[in-house]
Enzyme design. Structure first.
Site, PDB file in Angstrom:
ATOM      1  N   LYS A 140       8.108  -8.639 -48.970  1.00 46.66           N
ATOM      2  CA  LYS A 140       9.375  -8.494 -48.238  1.00 46.66           C
ATOM      3  C   LYS A 140       9.446  -9.389 -47.011  1.00 46.66           C
ATOM      4  O   LYS A 140      10.502  -9.925 -46.677  1.00 46.66           O
ATOM      5  CB  LYS A 140       9.603  -7.040 -47.838  1.00 46.66           C
ATOM      6  CG  LYS A 140       8.451  -6.395 -47.096  1.00 46.66           C
ATOM      7  CD  LYS A 140       7.651  -5.489 -47.981  1.00 46.66           C
ATOM      8  CE  LYS A 140       6.283  -5.235 -47.422  1.00 46.66           C
ATOM      9  NZ  LYS A 140       5.602  -4.120 -48.029  1.00 46.66           N
TER      10      LYS A 140
ATOM     11  N   LYS B  19      12.963  -5.097 -45.179  1.00 47.56           N
ATOM     12  CA  LYS B  19      13.613  -4.577 -46.390  1.00 47.56           C
ATOM     13  C   LYS B  19      15.119  -4.436 -46.186  1.00 47.56           C
ATOM     14  O   LYS B  19      15.914  -4.759 -47.072  1.00 47.56           O
ATOM     15  CB  LYS B  19      12.986  -3.227 -46.762  1.00 47.56           C
ATOM     16  CG  LYS B  19      11.518  -3.369 -47.173  1.00 47.56           C
ATOM     17  CD  LYS B  19      10.834  -2.011 -47.233  1.00 47.56           C
ATOM     18  CE  LYS B  19       9.375  -2.111 -47.630  1.00 47.56           C
ATOM     19  NZ  LYS B  19       8.644  -0.864 -47.431  1.00 47.56           N
TER      20      LYS B  19
HETATM   21  N1  HSE Z   1       3.808  -0.254 -46.079  1.00 44.09           N
HETATM   22  C1  HSE Z   1       4.908  -0.107 -46.958  1.00 44.09           C
HETATM   23  C2  HSE Z   1       5.404   1.341 -46.892  1.00 44.09           C
HETATM   24  C3  HSE Z   1       4.465  -0.451 -48.355  1.00 44.09           C
HETATM   25  O1  HSE Z   1       4.704   2.185 -46.346  1.00 44.09           O
HETATM   26  O2  HSE Z   1       6.501   1.613 -47.351  1.00 44.09           O
HETATM   27  C4  HSE Z   1       5.610  -0.693 -49.294  1.00 44.09           C
HETATM   28  O3  HSE Z   1       6.405  -1.757 -48.900  1.00 44.09           O
END
Ligand code: HSE
Length: 432
Positions: free
Chosen positions: A103, A203
Site C-alpha cells: 500500500k 489505504k
Molecule cells: N499492518 C496492517 C494491519 C497489515 O494491521 O492492518 C495489513 O495491511
C-alpha cells in the site's frame, strides 16, 4: 492453454501465504483461471519454513525474478518503498504484469508506476494493498461502477482495531496488545505505521482515488493516531451511545474531497461500530446503491494471500487480451484533478472532554464560547471529581461544524481560568 508463470518476490508472512494458497488450491485455481498457474521462481533472501519450495527455483536476488524471461507475473511482497519500487519498475520494463500488496508503494508512487505500466501495456494489480482479504478494490472499481460515490469510511488497519478492541473488552495495556499483534504477523515492520494511522492513510488514499477518479494524494491525507485514546474516553463514548474506532474517512462535497484518518466516535447502532478484533470493514455510499458494507480479515497470511491470488487469477484470465480492454488502474479512464481539502475546511461533529475546576459558572462559560461560534451542543455529561482528585470533567458532543471554528473554540476553552490542561477532541461521524 499455456500455463501462466508466476515469480514471487518475498517469502515472509504474505509471500509464504501466497505460495501455500497457490500450491494447495492449484486445481480449483486452474479451473477458475482456465489455465494452470505455476510458481516458476521465488526470490527471497531467506527461506520460510512454512513453505515447501523443493520443486521451485529459489533465487536470493529478487531482481533475478524480474529479469527471468519465462515469468509472466511478478508478485512483489517484499514491502517498503525503494527496493520494491525498483523491482516493480524493472518488472514493468521487462514487460511483466505485477501484483503487489504494497500500500505504501501504491499510495506514494502509484501514479508513476501506473503510467509506466500503461506505456508498456502491462497491468499492476493491488487488491491486497487495502483491507487484506476484503475484495474492496474490485468492488469499488467494478461492482460499484454505476455510482457516483458520495462517501466512504473504513476500519482499514487490523492492528489498530485489534488494540482498541482488546483495550475496551479486556482492559489490556496498549503495549501488550501491540506485541501480540506483531507476533501474529498483523503489524507493520514499523508498528508506528499502524498506531499513528500512516498505514490506514496509505489505504484510504488508494480507496479515494478509485472512488472518485482522482490522483493519489497521500501527502494531503490528514492523519491522527490512537495512542492518546484513554479508557475514560472509551467509557464516556459508550455512555453517549458511541464506539471509538480508528477510521479512514473520505467524503465528496461541493467544496472538494476530504481525506482523513483519526479516532472517531460512531453511533453504536451502525454495523461498522460492531466490527472488532483484527477485522476490517469499509462502508461505501453510492448515489444509486445507497450504503454498502464490506467486512473481513484485514491482515495475516491467509486473508492477504487470498487477495494476492485473486489478482493473479484475474490477470491469468485476461493475459492475452489487449491492454485497452483491461480495467484502468485507477478505475476511471479520465482522472479528475479535484482538490483534497485542508483539515481546517472539513466539517464533522465532535466529542470534547474538558478537565475543569469544580466551581460555579464553568459550564456556562464553555457553553457561551460554543454558542458565540455557532457550535450546537448535542449532548453533555458532567463527571464529578474521582475520589482523591479535584478535577471534574465536562464531556460534550456537538453537531457538525467546520474544523477551523472548532480549533478556535478549543483555544478559547483552554484559555479559561477554570480549564486545567488540554481539551481532548475526538471527531464523530454519524455515517449518514
Ligand atoms: N499492518 C496492517 C494491519 C497489515 O494491521 O492492518 C495489513 O495491511
Amino acid at each position: 492453454m499455456k500455463p501462466v508463470n508466476v515469480g514471487i518476490c518475498g517469502l515472509g508472512t504474505v509471500g509464504g501465504g501466497t505460495f501455500n494458497v497457490l500450491t494447495e488450491n492449484a486445481q480449483d485455481i486452474a479451473r477458475r483461471a482456465g489455465r494452470e498457474i505455476v510458481i516458476t521462481q521465488v526470490g527471497a533472501r531467506r527461506d520460510n519454513p512454512a513453505c515447501d519450495t523443493s520443486n521451485t527455483t529459489v533465487s536470493r536476488d529478487i531482481f533475478d525474478v524480474a529479469r527471468n524471461p519465462d515469468i509472466d507475473i511478478v508478485v512483489e511482497l517484499i514491502g517498503g518503498y525503494d527496493v520494491a519500487k525498483e523491482l516493480v519498475m524493472l518488472a514493468i520494463e521487462n514487460g511483466k504484469h505485477v501484483v503487489t500488496a504494497n500500500k505504501a508503494l501504491i499510495a506514494v508512487h502509484g501514479d508513476e508506476i501506473f503510467a509506466a505500466a500503461e506505456a508498456r501495456g502491462v497491468s499492476v494489480m493491488y487488491e491486497a494493498a487495502v483491507a487484506g482479504g476484503i475484495p474492496i478494490i474490485k468492488a469499488l472499481r467494478e461492482g460499484l461502477a454505476a455510482n457516483q460515490v458520495n462517501w466512504l469510511a473504513g476500519i482499514i488497519n487490523g492492528t489498530g482495531n485489534f488494540i482498541l478492541t482488546e483495550m475496551r473488552d479486556k482492559g489490556r495495556d496498549f503495549d501488550d496488545v501491540l506485541k501480540e499483534a506483531q507476533e501474529l504477523g498483523y503489524a507493520e515492520a514499523d508498528p508506528t505505521f499502524d498506531v499513528e494511522g500512516i498505514d490506514a492513510a496509505h489505504k484510504l488514499t488508494i480507496l479515494a482515488s478509485i472512488a472518485y477518479g482522482i490522483p493519489l494524494q497521500f501527502e494531503r491525507c490528514f492523519t491522527e493516531g490512537i495512542s492518546k485514546i484513554t479508557r475514560d474516553d472509551v467509557e464516556f463514548a459508550e455512555e453517549l451511545g458511541y464506539r471509538i474506532k480508528h477510521l479512514g474517512v473520505s467524503r465528496k462535497s461541493a467544496n472538494g474531497i476530504d481525506l482523513r484518518v483519526h479516532p472517531t466516535l460512531i453511533p453504536e447502532s451502525r454495523p461498522i461500530a460492531k466490527v472488532d478484533g483484527v477485522l476490517n470493514a469499509v462502508t461505501v455510499n453510492g448515489n444509486a446503491v445507497g450504503d454498502t458494507l464490506y467486512v473481513g480479515a484485514g491482515a495475516g497470511a491467509g486473508p492477504t494471500a487470498s487477495a494476492v491470488v485473486a489478482d493473479i487469477v484475474d490477470l491469468a484470465r485476461c493475459i492475452d487480451v489487449d491492454a485497452s480492454a483491461r480495467v484502468n488502474h485507477l478505475a476511471f479512464n479520465q482522472v479528475d484533478d479535484v482538490e483534497v481539502l485542508s483539515m481546517d475546511d472539513v466539517e464533522t461533529a465532535y466529542y470534547l472532554r474538558i478537565p475543569v475546576q469544580d466551581k460555579t459558572g464553568v459550564l456556562a462559560s464553555i457553553a457561551s464560547i460554543l454558542s458565540e461560534r455557532g457550535i450546537n451542543i448535542e449532548a453533555i455529561i458532567q463527571k464529578e471529581p474521582k475520589e482523591g482528585e479535584t478535577l471534574a470533567q465536562i464531556i460534550l458532543l456537538t453537531h457538525k461544524i467546520v474544523e477551523r471554528t472548532m480549533n478556535d473554540a478549543i483555544k478559547a476553552i483552554e484559555a479559561l481560568e477554570s480549564t486545567v490542561g488540554e481539551v481532548t477532541r475526538i471527531r464523530a461521524e454519524h455515517m449518514d
